[in-house]
Design a protein around this motif. Structure first.
Motif, PDB file in Angstrom:
ATOM      1  N   ARG A  94      -2.670 -43.487  71.407  1.00 52.12           N
ATOM      2  CA  ARG A  94      -4.065 -43.238  71.021  1.00 52.12           C
ATOM      3  C   ARG A  94      -4.446 -41.790  71.286  1.00 52.12           C
ATOM      4  O   ARG A  94      -4.187 -41.267  72.377  1.00 52.12           O
ATOM      5  CB  ARG A  94      -5.012 -44.128  71.827  1.00 52.12           C
ATOM      6  N   GLY A  99     -11.003 -49.360  68.230  1.00 48.42           N
ATOM      7  CA  GLY A  99     -10.441 -50.715  68.328  1.00 48.42           C
ATOM      8  C   GLY A  99     -10.533 -51.322  69.708  1.00 48.42           C
ATOM      9  O   GLY A  99     -11.566 -51.252  70.376  1.00 48.42           O
ATOM     10  N   ASP A 129      -0.405 -61.008  71.529  1.00 46.38           N
ATOM     11  CA  ASP A 129       0.045 -59.629  71.819  1.00 46.38           C
ATOM     12  C   ASP A 129      -0.708 -58.996  73.006  1.00 46.38           C
ATOM     13  O   ASP A 129      -1.399 -57.986  72.842  1.00 46.38           O
ATOM     14  CB  ASP A 129      -0.134 -58.710  70.596  1.00 46.38           C
ATOM     15  N   ASP A 175      -5.093 -43.497  66.129  1.00 45.57           N
ATOM     16  CA  ASP A 175      -4.121 -44.229  66.960  1.00 45.57           C
ATOM     17  C   ASP A 175      -3.089 -44.862  66.038  1.00 45.57           C
ATOM     18  O   ASP A 175      -3.262 -44.890  64.812  1.00 45.57           O
ATOM     19  CB  ASP A 175      -4.814 -45.273  67.858  1.00 45.57           C
ATOM     20  N   ARG A 220      -9.770 -55.227  57.708  1.00 42.03           N
ATOM     21  CA  ARG A 220     -10.242 -55.987  58.878  1.00 42.03           C
ATOM     22  C   ARG A 220     -11.764 -56.156  58.860  1.00 42.03           C
ATOM     23  O   ARG A 220     -12.283 -57.210  59.166  1.00 42.03           O
ATOM     24  CB  ARG A 220      -9.898 -55.236  60.183  1.00 42.03           C
TER      25      ARG A 220
HETATM   26  N1  UDP Z   1      -1.745 -52.230  65.595  1.00 38.09           N
HETATM   27  C1  UDP Z   1      -0.756 -52.744  64.764  1.00 38.09           C
HETATM   28  N2  UDP Z   1      -0.359 -54.044  64.945  1.00 38.09           N
HETATM   29  C2  UDP Z   1      -0.891 -54.856  65.894  1.00 38.09           C
HETATM   30  C3  UDP Z   1      -1.913 -54.332  66.726  1.00 38.09           C
HETATM   31  C4  UDP Z   1      -2.316 -53.026  66.555  1.00 38.09           C
HETATM   32  O1  UDP Z   1      -0.233 -52.035  63.914  1.00 38.09           O
HETATM   33  O2  UDP Z   1      -0.475 -56.015  66.010  1.00 38.09           O
HETATM   34  C5  UDP Z   1      -2.191 -50.840  65.424  1.00 38.09           C
HETATM   35  C6  UDP Z   1      -3.589 -50.761  64.856  1.00 38.09           C
HETATM   36  O3  UDP Z   1      -3.549 -50.657  63.442  1.00 38.09           O
HETATM   37  C7  UDP Z   1      -4.114 -49.497  65.471  1.00 38.09           C
HETATM   38  C8  UDP Z   1      -3.403 -49.423  66.820  1.00 38.09           C
HETATM   39  O4  UDP Z   1      -2.254 -50.246  66.705  1.00 38.09           O
HETATM   40  O5  UDP Z   1      -3.749 -48.380  64.695  1.00 38.09           O
HETATM   41  C9  UDP Z   1      -4.244 -49.839  67.994  1.00 38.09           C
HETATM   42  O6  UDP Z   1      -4.768 -51.116  67.741  1.00 38.09           O
HETATM   43  P1  UDP Z   1      -5.780 -51.804  68.787  1.00 38.09           P
HETATM   44  O7  UDP Z   1      -5.085 -52.091  70.047  1.00 38.09           O
HETATM   45  O8  UDP Z   1      -7.028 -50.997  68.858  1.00 38.09           O
HETATM   46  O9  UDP Z   1      -6.060 -53.233  68.183  1.00 38.09           O
HETATM   47  P2  UDP Z   1      -7.020 -53.697  66.995  1.00 38.09           P
HETATM   48  O10 UDP Z   1      -8.359 -53.136  67.250  1.00 38.09           O
HETATM   49  O11 UDP Z   1      -6.364 -53.158  65.755  1.00 38.09           O
HETATM   50  O12 UDP Z   1      -6.933 -55.185  67.101  1.00 38.09           O
END
Ligand code: UDP
Length: 245
Positions: A94, A99, A129, A175, A220
């Motif tokens: 990040r 997110g 996850d 990120d 999303r």
């Molecule tokens: N991300 C991804 N796959 C996942 C979870 C996250 O590619 O299963 C990517 C997401 O697109 C972002 C970054 O990782 O660019 C950080 O995601 P975050 O942890 O903020 O989760 P989110 O808000 O996408 O659920």
């Protein structure tokens, strides 16, 4: 090359065996999922676009000395890759708060981080996850200390490279998520994909918090024009690669 059996079908890709056990064929799908597959849909042309963007980025990273699973792209939505054993980790880097970081810490959306943050999540859909601590990661033997150190170093190197690359596209890298795998010689390779599905990408000149979004957050958060945003990212990547070569 003849294609053999389907090895695995994930949310965004299908993996096929080939006549060489060291080589797999990844077929990128238009299917889109979010929130641990609770939201499902399809983004027209996504397979072709994400495969093309990932192929270009893997080639650029290889040229800068980062080892990846990429071999070549025999068709717009297919990539030949080196067979690796994927580590069950989602490595998130990040630069700007967005997110889950904002949701879980209260840090305001858009806050520029003083230094990049590298986080490890356990790649396990059933558990949603979860974010890992280093101790939990080692306790669960998801990777060795040496592998964690090597991955952290690589993730920061990749981030340095990609930040500059996306900047040349007029895009701010907020990120992104990486996955790594081990080849038959236990060599660590960057795997999976790097695309608007796995990165948060903001149009640098746009300040409106919704209009600037050029990534999967459009899907999303139902922001509309998802296909256009993905296509726009591909156009800019191709332009940046062309100017460079
Ligand atoms: N991300 C991804 N796959 C996942 C979870 C996250 O590619 O299963 C990517 C997401 O697109 C972002 C970054 O990782 O660019 C950080 O995601 P975050 O942890 O903020 O989760 P989110 O808000 O996408 O659920």
């Amino acid at each position: 090359m003849s294609v053999y059996s389907k090895l695995y079908e994930g949310k965004a890709k299908i993996l096929y065996a080939t006549d060489d056990p060291e080589i797999l064929l990844a077929d990128f799908k238009d299917d889109a999922t979010a929130f641990n597959a609770q939201k499902r849909g399809s983004i027209l042309g996504k397979g072709r676009i994400n495969c093309s963007i990932s192929s270009q980025l893997f080639q650029q990273l290889e040229a800068s000395g980062i080892k990846t699973h990429y071999i070549d792209s025999p068709s717009p939505n297919q990539m030949r890759v080196k067979a690796v054993k994927i580590l069950p980790l989602e490595v998130v880097i990040r630069n700007i708060a967005a997110g889950s970081l904002c949701q879980q810490t209260g840090i305001e959306l858009g806050t520029v981080l003083k230094q990049p943050l590298v986080e490890f999540y356990y790649k396990n859909d059933q558990l949603g996850d979860p974010l890992l601590t280093s101790d939990r990661l080692l306790l669960m033997e998801l990777a060795t200390v040496e592998q964690v150190n090597a991955i952290t170093h690589l993730a920061l190197q990749i981030n340095d490279f990609l930040k500059v690359f996306w900047q040349r596209c007029g895009i701010t890298l907020v990120d992104f998520k990486l996955e790594f795998g081990l080849d038959s010689q236990q060599q660590l390779l960057l795997a999976d994909e790097i695309s608007p599905d796995t990165c948060r990408l903001w149009n640098t000149t746009e300040t409106d918090p919704n209009r600037r979004v050029l990534d999967k957050d459009r899907f999303r958060r139902d922001l509309g024009n998802v296909e256009d945003a993905y296509q726009e990212v591909l156009q800019r990547v191709l332009q940046a690669v062309e100017i460079k070569s």
